[in-house]
Design an enzyme around this catalytic site. Sequence first.
Site, PDB file in Angstrom:
ATOM      1  CB  SER A 241      -0.597  -0.287   1.330  1.00 20.26           C
ATOM      2  OG  SER A 241      -0.147  -0.465   2.122  1.00 20.26           O
ATOM      3  CG  HIS A 271      -0.353  -5.191   2.058  1.00 15.43           C
ATOM      4  ND1 HIS A 271       0.054  -5.274   3.419  1.00 15.43           N
ATOM      5  CD2 HIS A 271      -1.096  -4.044   2.078  1.00 15.43           C
ATOM      6  CE1 HIS A 271       0.881  -3.642   3.154  1.00 15.43           C
ATOM      7  NE2 HIS A 271       0.090  -2.950   2.703  1.00 15.43           N
ATOM      8  CG  HIS A 318       6.080  -9.010   8.215  1.00 14.46           C
ATOM      9  ND1 HIS A 318       6.971  -8.689   7.186  1.00 14.46           N
ATOM     10  CD2 HIS A 318       5.247  -7.913   7.758  1.00 14.46           C
ATOM     11  CE1 HIS A 318       6.739  -6.672   7.150  1.00 14.46           C
ATOM     12  NE2 HIS A 318       4.962  -6.875   7.134  1.00 14.46           N
ATOM     13  NE  ARG A 327       2.256  -3.598  12.307  1.00 18.58           N
ATOM     14  CZ  ARG A 327       2.781  -3.617  10.967  1.00 18.58           C
ATOM     15  NH1 ARG A 327       1.858  -3.260  10.610  1.00 18.58           N
ATOM     16  NH2 ARG A 327       3.005  -5.016  10.547  1.00 18.58           N
ATOM     17  CG  ASP A 373      -3.609  -7.827   9.208  1.00 19.97           C
ATOM     18  OD1 ASP A 373      -3.724  -7.168   8.926  1.00 19.97           O
ATOM     19  OD2 ASP A 373      -2.466  -7.890   7.786  1.00 19.97           O
TER      20      ASP A 373
END
Length: 437
Positions: A241, A271, A318, A327, A373
């Site tokens: 992105s 993604h 990743h 995160r 995620d």
Amino acid sequence: MGFVKDRFKATADQQLLEIKSIIEKHGNTKLEDVTIAQAFQGMRGITGLVTETSLLDSNEGIRFRGFSIPELRDKLPKIENGNEPLPEGLFYLMLVGELPSQEDVDHISATWARRSHVPNHVFDVIEALPVATHPMTQFCTAVLALQTESKFSKAYSEGISKKEYWDYVYEDTMTLIARLPRVAAYIYRRKYKNSEHIQPDGLLDWSGNFAHMLGFEDEGFKELMRLYLTIHADHEGGNVSAHATHLVGSALSDPYLSFAAGMAGLAGPLHGLANQEVIRWIEELQETLGTQEPSKEQIADYIKTTLTQGKVVPGYGHAVLRKTDPRFTAQMEFAKTHCPENPTVKTVWNVYDVAPAILEATGKIKNPWPNVDAHSGALLKHYGLVEEDFYTVLFGVSRALGVLASLCWDRALNFPIERPKSVTTEWVKNFIDKQQA
Ligand code: CMX
């Protein structure tokens, strides 16, 4: 000119001088050689971009202008009696390069509230799509519809000096970010809440108002939104992105067009769409095993079945990270405070206990640890935002902060059109032959 804009321009001018000097003195210094495998396999590990807003360390995770996520949770301004950082503060940090004061953050909140009015034709464009359209398709379409408002595009067609590009890109950035929560909430209420729309509350912060327009007044959910919209904002420049926004922007496509390109990339399952895929995978797991809280042994078997079926375990792995994503950890800490007994949250934690060893044992997955995620869906479900195909839109609203701050930097630093060289397999074969001769 507003004071945030003044500070950004002063910092960027200084940086531009430094970059000129670096290129003059060291422009021919090689960062690293590129291998044939890198050319064929997603350019992994090639350093070929400069992005000022954040830097990813494969073991430590992301740092925004040198600050880690735990540091930002501590140091960024919060709302009165709040515990989570305001994303307005992270935006300021990425743009100006310094931690903001409460006054700086209040200024950005007020600017975005003032600019948040969405023109009617944007809602008409959304309404023209079938309600069943995926929310990310509606979101990308709405961003393109907002492009009629681009000051950069108008100024460029009227003829402006290169030195002024940054100014119009900055203005478009502030307006676009201001309007995204309204557009995203409109898509949500249209698709899932019978088009019963909620008007913005201009007295709330950017995230609080977003939560309000989505229809969630719980202060816990608003705090989750502040954390969520902060931690998803940026992950250096090479992710799909960020890179897509930067690439399209390098053709001097305006911020609306550039951001729409970034969002089209975020909508891919490898993604941003992975957040939707994770919670579906967990719910399927719960359904298949007939329990909300499957044992670790049951989860381990389910992971192995997923792998045997040739599917990915969403939320794990990743391209750059090689440890647990901070995160993920930030969301886990939030859950420990707000909803430690939620069965889906507990299942996410049990997956975390067993998945890495199984993924590592395959011998081919370079990073067996969870990414951003892996946790978000369980938290959103806990607060009642249960429609998982909307989750990537939340990611997109946050990602705007990083990729658009970067776009301001790209134009302020006069970065040229991006155009790496590509070759054919035939060319590679000839190259190898010449090397071996
Ligand atoms: N489950 C199963 N297989 C996986 C895997 C996972 N979670 N992660 C990687 N692999 C596989 C790859 O598909 C690849 O297989 P092949 O050699 O058969 O093609 C192999 O392991 C090596 O891949 P890698 O070098 O470790 O990973 P990549 O850099 O190619 O891909 C990523 C990274 C994120 C796309 C991948 O780990 C993945 O598909 N994860 C699941 C989807 C996901 O969570 N995406 C979100 C990432 C964060 C984000 O951008 O938002």
